[in-house]
Design an enzyme around this catalytic site. Sequence first.
Site, PDB file in Angstrom:
ATOM      1  N   TYR A 160      11.369 -81.223 -41.702  1.00  0.00           N
ATOM      2  CA  TYR A 160      11.832 -81.455 -43.232  1.00  0.00           C
ATOM      3  C   TYR A 160      13.047 -80.446 -43.778  1.00  0.00           C
ATOM      4  O   TYR A 160      12.749 -79.461 -43.888  1.00  0.00           O
ATOM      5  CB  TYR A 160      10.615 -81.209 -44.247  1.00  0.00           C
ATOM      6  CG  TYR A 160      10.895 -81.153 -45.655  1.00  0.00           C
ATOM      7  CD1 TYR A 160      11.441 -82.129 -46.285  1.00  0.00           C
ATOM      8  CD2 TYR A 160      10.829 -79.841 -46.197  1.00  0.00           C
ATOM      9  CE1 TYR A 160      11.678 -81.971 -47.549  1.00  0.00           C
ATOM     10  CE2 TYR A 160      11.307 -79.582 -47.471  1.00  0.00           C
ATOM     11  CZ  TYR A 160      11.721 -80.726 -48.290  1.00  0.00           C
ATOM     12  OH  TYR A 160      12.199 -80.720 -49.464  1.00  0.00           O
ATOM     13  N   HIS A 217       5.822 -79.551 -47.638  1.00  0.00           N
ATOM     14  CA  HIS A 217       5.913 -81.106 -47.575  1.00  0.00           C
ATOM     15  C   HIS A 217       4.872 -81.844 -47.037  1.00  0.00           C
ATOM     16  O   HIS A 217       4.934 -82.671 -46.241  1.00  0.00           O
ATOM     17  CB  HIS A 217       7.320 -81.421 -46.833  1.00  0.00           C
ATOM     18  CG  HIS A 217       8.098 -82.200 -47.908  1.00  0.00           C
ATOM     19  ND1 HIS A 217       8.084 -83.783 -47.122  1.00  0.00           N
ATOM     20  CD2 HIS A 217       8.765 -82.238 -48.738  1.00  0.00           C
ATOM     21  CE1 HIS A 217       8.972 -84.394 -48.074  1.00  0.00           C
ATOM     22  NE2 HIS A 217       9.397 -83.526 -49.177  1.00  0.00           N
TER      23      HIS A 217
HETATM   24  C1  CS2 Z   1      11.349 -82.141 -51.983  1.00  0.00           C
HETATM   25  C2  CS2 Z   1      12.007 -83.568 -52.289  1.00  0.00           C
HETATM   26  O1  CS2 Z   1      12.718 -81.095 -53.361  1.00  0.00           O
HETATM   27  C3  CS2 Z   1      11.584 -80.976 -52.948  1.00  0.00           C
HETATM   28  O2  CS2 Z   1      10.837 -80.376 -53.095  1.00  0.00           O
HETATM   29  O3  CS2 Z   1      10.101 -82.090 -51.513  1.00  0.00           O
HETATM   30  O4  CS2 Z   1      13.336 -83.127 -51.894  1.00  0.00           O
HETATM   31  C4  CS2 Z   1      11.349 -84.638 -51.586  1.00  0.00           C
HETATM   32  O5  CS2 Z   1      11.560 -84.740 -49.929  1.00  0.00           O
HETATM   33  C5  CS2 Z   1      12.411 -85.771 -52.025  1.00  0.00           C
HETATM   34  O6  CS2 Z   1      12.310 -85.969 -53.410  1.00  0.00           O
HETATM   35  C6  CS2 Z   1      11.973 -87.029 -51.620  1.00  0.00           C
HETATM   36  O7  CS2 Z   1      12.807 -87.879 -52.222  1.00  0.00           O
HETATM   37 MG    MG Z   2       9.030 -80.330 -52.483  1.00  0.00          MG
END
Ligand code: CS2
Ligand code: MG
Length: 408
Positions: A160, A217
């Site tokens: 992620y 995540h």
């Molecule tokens: C992430 C998000 O910013 C964050 O905390 O968890 O970027 C997430 O992956 C996205 O909003 C998905 O569209």
């Molecule tokens: Mg997030």
Amino acid sequence: MKITDAKVFVGGPGKNYVTLKIITDQGIYGLGDATLNNRETLPAKYLQDYLIPNLIGMDPRNSEDIWQFFYRGAYFRRGPIAMAAFGAIDMALWDIKGKLANMPLYQLFGGKSRDGAMVYAHATGADLEDLMDSISQYVEQGYRAVRVQCGIPGMPTASYAVPDKPGENEHYMSDFSGIRPKVEIWNSDRYLRYMPGALAEIRARFGPELKLLHDVHHRLTPREAAEFARAVEPVGLYWLEDPTPAEDQSALKLLRQHSTVPVAIGEVFNSIWECNKLIEQELIDFIRVAVTYAGGITHVKRIVDLAGLHHVRTGFHGAPSHSPISMAAQHHLNAWAPNFGIQEYLVLDTPECDALFPSEHRMKNGMVYVSDAPGLGVDFDESEAQNYSYKPGSHPVVRLEDGTLWDY
Ligand code: CS2
Ligand code: MG
């Protein structure tokens, strides 16, 4: 006073922002953001086909009744698409209200509780040293809080929000190469073995003052999340984000029994009914909802007030998929909220974005200073918008090494 027209635009520099403009018979207009990352055409269609035809002729000052009309009147209510669409209308109506009152929105909420609102940046690296470089850059820019993500040795693909190779600047929000998602491979055991030590090294390198955040995540089971939280306890994290899949409101009980690490959750929630137990049972420390897909200012303000009763502070989602319109709404809430915590700030502050959304909200040394302009304090340049159109994009999907589909 009556709403005479409303228009929806989809597009933007490197993002498909969904922008709503509500026009009134008094020449005042309001702006809203309905961007649902990688599903942008859906709230746009909901607005165009169902909500806007009902909105024409309504009195824009009755923002509460209009919110209830769409929410209760939908029958099949809630869900990110509908709540993003209601949210955009709600933001635009508050924008109109502020312009009518000739006041910035934070004044209508109860005035300022602070001069500036602390934000965090997103530091990322293909490996730990690459991440250390990324953190150093943000520290040099004056940030007091940084969220840290890095690649895990032996993981078959990048995880992620981390780049494939050191030095690459991963744009992890959308892959515009096609509608079919790329596949990332995940292994929780490797993550659990590696990440606590990596976080300890970051703490040792940057000292006790820098606020460190980390996003799991949604990838751990409740038991694994409890193990991880206990292992990272000595690091003194500002928050541990989304340790478990967010729909299970009981999942964090085990973590709470084993650790005092502050927990942040909620970027995928779109109503108070997804977080009321988490808040009332004091299983979290920060609520991460966004005005964009949690029903706008009217609904998020209710969540913030409930959270305040239970020592839960705000940490609104601020990924780059939010346009400067919903970020402006959050800047006003952050200026007011007695239980403000921190704001995620990953906005793409490019000259193109500033030209499309002119505003006087300012970021300096890791703090946001809210604009004093009436309403939301952000504008939308329709002629600039003609330069952009919708491009299909996707998030990756995650599989375990044996092919089992996992949480992204
Ligand atoms: C992430 C998000 O910013 C964050 O905390 O968890 O970027 C997430 O992956 C996205 O909003 C998905 O569209
Ligand atoms: Mg997030």
